[in-house]
Design a protein around this motif. Structure first.
Motif, short mmCIF file in Angstrom:
data_model
loop_
_atom_site.label_atom_id
_atom_site.label_comp_id
_atom_site.label_asym_id
_atom_site.label_seq_id
_atom_site.Cartn_x
_atom_site.Cartn_y
_atom_site.Cartn_z
N ASN A 63 0.75 -0.96 -0.04
CA ASN A 63 -0.12 0.02 -0.17
C ASN A 63 1.11 1.11 0.20
O ASN A 63 0.67 2.05 0.58
CB ASN A 63 -0.64 0.03 1.29
CG ASN A 63 -0.41 -0.14 3.22
OD1 ASN A 63 0.75 -0.09 2.42
ND2 ASN A 63 -1.05 0.55 3.45
N ARG A 88 -4.78 3.14 -0.72
CA ARG A 88 -4.13 2.81 1.05
C ARG A 88 -6.48 2.89 1.08
O ARG A 88 -6.50 2.35 1.93
CB ARG A 88 -4.28 3.46 1.53
CG ARG A 88 -2.63 3.78 1.10
CD ARG A 88 -2.13 5.42 2.16
NE ARG A 88 -0.43 5.18 1.43
CZ ARG A 88 0.64 6.47 2.00
NH1 ARG A 88 -0.28 7.19 1.85
NH2 ARG A 88 1.36 5.90 0.92
N VAL A 141 -6.20 -0.81 -0.24
CA VAL A 141 -5.55 -1.42 0.52
C VAL A 141 -5.33 -1.32 2.01
O VAL A 141 -5.05 -0.34 2.37
CB VAL A 141 -3.62 -2.33 -0.29
CG1 VAL A 141 -3.44 -3.07 0.25
CG2 VAL A 141 -4.51 -2.29 -1.19
N GLY A 142 -6.18 -2.21 3.29
CA GLY A 142 -6.08 -1.67 4.11
C GLY A 142 -5.11 -1.95 4.85
O GLY A 142 -4.27 -2.85 4.66
N MET A 143 -4.86 -1.44 6.29
CA MET A 143 -3.27 -1.73 6.66
C MET A 143 -3.56 -1.81 8.37
O MET A 143 -4.27 -0.66 9.05
CB MET A 143 -2.42 -1.19 6.69
CG MET A 143 -0.72 -2.00 7.29
SD MET A 143 0.50 -0.72 5.89
CE MET A 143 2.07 -1.95 6.91
N PHE A 176 -1.89 -2.51 12.36
CA PHE A 176 0.04 -2.51 12.17
C PHE A 176 -0.04 -3.12 14.04
O PHE A 176 -0.70 -3.42 14.13
CB PHE A 176 0.11 -1.13 12.51
CG PHE A 176 0.06 0.12 11.30
CD1 PHE A 176 1.60 0.26 10.63
CD2 PHE A 176 -1.65 0.69 11.23
CE1 PHE A 176 1.01 1.32 9.97
CE2 PHE A 176 -1.04 1.51 10.06
CZ PHE A 176 -0.33 1.71 9.24
N GLU A 222 0.46 7.03 10.57
CA GLU A 222 0.61 5.51 9.92
C GLU A 222 -0.63 5.05 9.52
O GLU A 222 -1.25 4.74 8.93
CB GLU A 222 1.20 4.34 10.13
CG GLU A 222 3.16 4.67 9.89
CD GLU A 222 4.14 3.31 10.56
OE1 GLU A 222 3.32 2.41 11.41
OE2 GLU A 222 4.71 3.34 9.85
N LEU A 261 -2.20 7.14 7.22
CA LEU A 261 -2.18 7.21 5.51
C LEU A 261 -3.01 5.69 5.76
O LEU A 261 -3.23 5.99 4.61
CB LEU A 261 -0.76 7.32 5.85
CG LEU A 261 -0.26 8.36 6.06
CD1 LEU A 261 1.67 8.14 6.02
CD2 LEU A 261 -0.26 9.93 4.92
N GLY A 262 -2.75 4.94 6.68
CA GLY A 262 -3.69 3.89 6.47
C GLY A 262 -4.41 3.55 5.84
O GLY A 262 -5.12 2.45 5.30
N VAL A 263 -5.85 4.27 6.33
CA VAL A 263 -7.27 4.52 5.73
C VAL A 263 -7.08 5.40 5.30
O VAL A 263 -8.46 5.53 4.66
CB VAL A 263 -7.63 4.67 7.61
CG1 VAL A 263 -8.08 3.70 8.90
CG2 VAL A 263 -7.71 6.36 7.78
N GLY A 264 -5.68 5.90 4.36
CA GLY A 264 -6.80 6.78 2.88
C GLY A 264 -7.00 8.06 3.59
O GLY A 264 -7.06 9.23 2.10
N ALA A 265 -6.01 8.52 4.82
CA ALA A 265 -6.11 10.03 4.76
C ALA A 265 -4.69 10.43 3.74
O ALA A 265 -4.16 10.33 3.17
CB ALA A 265 -5.66 10.23 5.71
#
Lengths: 306, 433
Positions: free
Chosen positions: A105, A138, A141-143, A145, B319, B322-326
């Protein structure tokens, strides 16, 4: 297979088992490499043992290389992630598992010195292309951590943040609906439905991680990447997350990095073994753990090093 | 084998024991040094506060004299027209003189009468005029009023003047002391809360001088400084920390911001004089120019503090966003800036507190002028609290000593309030992650 890499592998192996053995000479090494190549039967350009392709791939990665400055962190990685499947990425620390999923991502964009090359595709869309919109990527494609990282906001705001960013709900009722279903699917709804306005950071570690999963699935991604999601959790919370991963695999493609081989065996259908930046072996989880095709994989899954 | 190993273990133990004592002693000594330095610091602060307070607290009270004033229509308004112009220009000092003469009929001779009239402040006449202009109906009536006494009388009543000193070496003479004692005997002298000290501007007469003008000047200046330096400082910090490319130019800017924080403030004053006053033609002695100069001085402090606050936001929050698309911008403004805000505010308030106490750059832009009027806008001539302290400390009158200390007390109170606000904001908005 490059001679230096094998030399390094051997050094590592020897270092773990018997310190007193001298390093083999280069000629010995060359013959070892030849043996290895014939044994595994792999082509020179593809050292990976097993089948790295998936029948119904969501993501395909070919010849992925990552450099952190001068360090070559990932070397010629090939791997597919199939629909509704969980792929476990295992390997010793520093072998490039996290680096790999961060390519998927483009989280490596946030590291100035990182450079990613190769052909990475999500349903045929080039992930690594300059014109690819990372925000859209993003969202798809989720993440999740390693350390639970809820926003220092309320439980509700944590889950609602993504949908609100992307305009997924047109009114408050729809947003409430998304928040509730996401929390339900993350198995957290019953525990937090009376405390939606309390800060997400006030939940327990396991609850926080499930909140992060709810936050991820609230955006309805196509793939979920998990980077050691249980490493900071106790066994009970871990078991809950594993059950959750199992349920989520009905709807999502999931790639999970883990240091626990039991966890990989429990949740995944396929397993990829990483070693020093290379994917050594990819196969069904069953095969990797019971009948590994590569010596390094065998050593790792039997606990001889790593 | 066993005995050998146990004897070597004994050896180790005895060595450790021997060193333990020394280690603990060293620790105790170090603690003692720490406590001593902390106590020394506190003692100096206590001495400073005690000396300022003991010098200055009397300035908040002011000696007043009770007089029976007859608002003589013949003096105030001989035409009987009640014309505001005429009322405003009338000789009110004469009313005070008449009242004094009435109290002390025995005093004759020009010199003595002048000495007698000197007991009451020249500000008393302005007070009477204010009363008449406010309500012309008082003309013709007789009122018993408390009017401010002269600063020398004030000093005598507060015990700062030694009566045993020969007459020639004090400004208040024996006959004046006699009259004052007589007034005290008649219960016509008392100490009143000194409201004028907080509301009036500067004056050559200590009993009329106040910090009102300086406080307002300082306030205007701080408003200008805050409005400019806070948004600019935060914008610069956010840009440098989050958006600026890493290259030589940005490094150069960073180095220069750090250097700017160490530039002596008087240099900023000279810059302000050259640029804002001489080049842009802004008014001299105006708080707006003072605010601009202090902005230049405060900006580096705010930028450095804000950047530190931004760096302190944990990468996990970035992170997560950013990870959820911001987008990068959304990550910065939804998460990083709100989380860094307490640190930014603290930096800004500390910078402002420093600006409030600054006097050197203000000297260069003419805010040291003697200004009686309380400024109405940031463009009017004004002075600032620290500069007012400097001006009064320079004045020869005994009564300015206590006023200097009182002004310092007010300044310190402002600084304490600002620092307390910084602590409060930090505690209130501090988030744990």
């Amino acid at each position: 297979m490059a001679v230096e890499a094998v030399r390094q592998d051997i050094t590592e192996e020897l270092g773990r088992t018997d310190n007193k053995v001298d390093l083999p000479s280069m000629s010995e090494l060359a013959s070892y490499v030849a043996d290895q190549d014939t044994e595994s039967g792999s082509e020179a350009d593809s050292p990976t043992v097993g089948d790295y392709t998936a029948a119904d791939p969501v993501m395909t990665v070919r010849d992925c290389n990552v450099f952190y400055g001068d360090t070559h962190a990932l070397i010629d990685v090939n791997l597919d992630i199939g629909r509704n499947e969980v792929v476990a990425l295992i390997g010793p620390s520093g072998c490039g598992k996290s680096t790999f999923i961060r390519c998927l991502n483009r989280m490596n964009d946030t590291i100035d010195i990182a450079r990613v090359t190769g052909d990475l595709r999500l349903y045929g869309d080039d992930i690594n292309a300059r014109k690819t919109d990372v925000v859209l990527l993003r969202a798809r494609v989720g993440m999740v951590f390693q350390k639970p990282n809820p926003f220092p906001k309320s439980v509700y705001e944590n889950v609602a943040y993504g949908p609100r960013l992307h305009g997924l709900a047109s009114n408050r009722a729809e947003l409430d609906e998304i928040v509730q279903t996401s929390l339900e699917r993350a198995g957290l709804w019953d525990e937090v439905k009376d405390r939606l306005e309390e800060p997400g950071t006030g939940l327990s570690g396991g609850q926080q991680q499930r909140l992060c999963i709810a936050r991820t699935i609230a955006v309805s991604p196509e793939v979920i990447l998990m980077d050691e999601p249980c490493s900071a959790l106790d066994p009970i919370a871990t078991a809950r997350i594993e059950d959750l991963i199992d349920e989520l695999s009905q709807n999502y493609a999931i790639a999970i990095v883990t240091h626990s081989m039991q966890q990989a065996a429990r949740v995944s259908q396929r397993t990829a073994y990483f070693h020093l930046g290379r994917v050594i072996e990819v196969d069904t989880t069953d095969k990797v753990f019971t009948n590994p095709g590569h010596k390094l994989t065998e050593d790792y899954v039997t606990g001889r090093f790593g | 084998m066993t005995s050998a190993s146990s004897s070597s273990q004994d050896d180790v133990l005895s060595k450790v024991r021997a060193s333990l004592d020394r280690r603990y002693k060293r620790e105790r000594r170090f603690r003692l040094y720490g406590a001593a330095s902390a106590i020394l610091g506190l003692a100096f602060v206590a001495i400073l506060f005690a000396s300022i307070f003991s010098n200055g607290y009397t300035a908040f009270w002011q000696t007043h004299v009770q007089l029976d004033i007859y608002f003589d229509p013949d003096i105030i308004d001989p035409d009987g027209q009640r014309d505001p112009q005429a009322l405003s220009g009338a000789n009110y000092t004469k009313l005070v003189r008449n009242a004094m003469a009435e109290l002390f009929p025995g005093v004759s001779g020009r010199r003595d009468r002048r000495a007698l009239n000197g007991l009451v402040s020249s500000g008393a006449a302005y007070e009477l005029r204010r009363m008449v202009l406010e309500d012309p109906a008082v003309v013709g009536s007789k009122r018993t009023l408390w009017l401010a006494a002269d600063d020398e009388v004030d000093m005598l009543m507060k015990g700062y003047i030694d009566r045993n000193v020969p007459q020639s070496s004090r400004r208040i003479k024996d006959n004046q002391i006699g009259w004052i004692d007589e007034l005290v005997g008649q219960d016509r002298v008392r100490q009143q809360f000194n409201r004028g000290f907080f509301t009036s501007g500067d004056s050559r007469e200590p009993e009329l001088a106040g910090i009102g003008g300086a406080t307002k000047g300082s306030m205007y200046m701080l408003i200008v400084t805050f409005l400019l330096s806070f948004p600019l400082g935060i914008a610069a910090a956010v840009y440098l920390e989050e958006f600026a490319p890493r290259n030589r130019w940005v490094d150069l800017i960073e180095v220069n911001i750090n250097n700017l924080a160490a530039v002596p403030s008087i240099v900023f004053g000279l810059l302000g004089l050259a640029v804002f006053i001489n080049f842009f033609g802004l008014p001299r002695s105006a708080p707006v120019v003072g605010g601009l100069v202090l902005t230049l001085m405060t900006l580096p402090t705010i930028i450095i503090a804000s950047r530190a606050a931004i760096t302190a936001v944990p990468p996990s929050v970035r992170e997560a966003a950013l990870g959820v698309g911001a987008s990068h911008m959304q990550m910065v403004f939804h998460h990083v800036v709100p989380l860094a805000m307490p640190g930014m505010l603290t930096g800004a308030i500390i910078g402002m507190a420093r600006a409030l106490g600054e006097s050197a750059p203000l000297l260069m832009i003419g805010m040291i002028a003697f200004i009686v009027e309380v400024p109405g806008t940031p463009f009017d001539p004004a002075t600032a609290l620290p500069v007012q302290v400097y001006l009064w400390a320079d004045s020869p009158e005994r009564a300015f000593v206590e006023r200097t200390s009182a002004a310092i007390m007010v300044l310190l109170a402002f600084l304490l309030v600002m620092n307390a606000a910084a602590i409060w904001l930090r505690k209130k908005f501090e988030r744990r992650w």
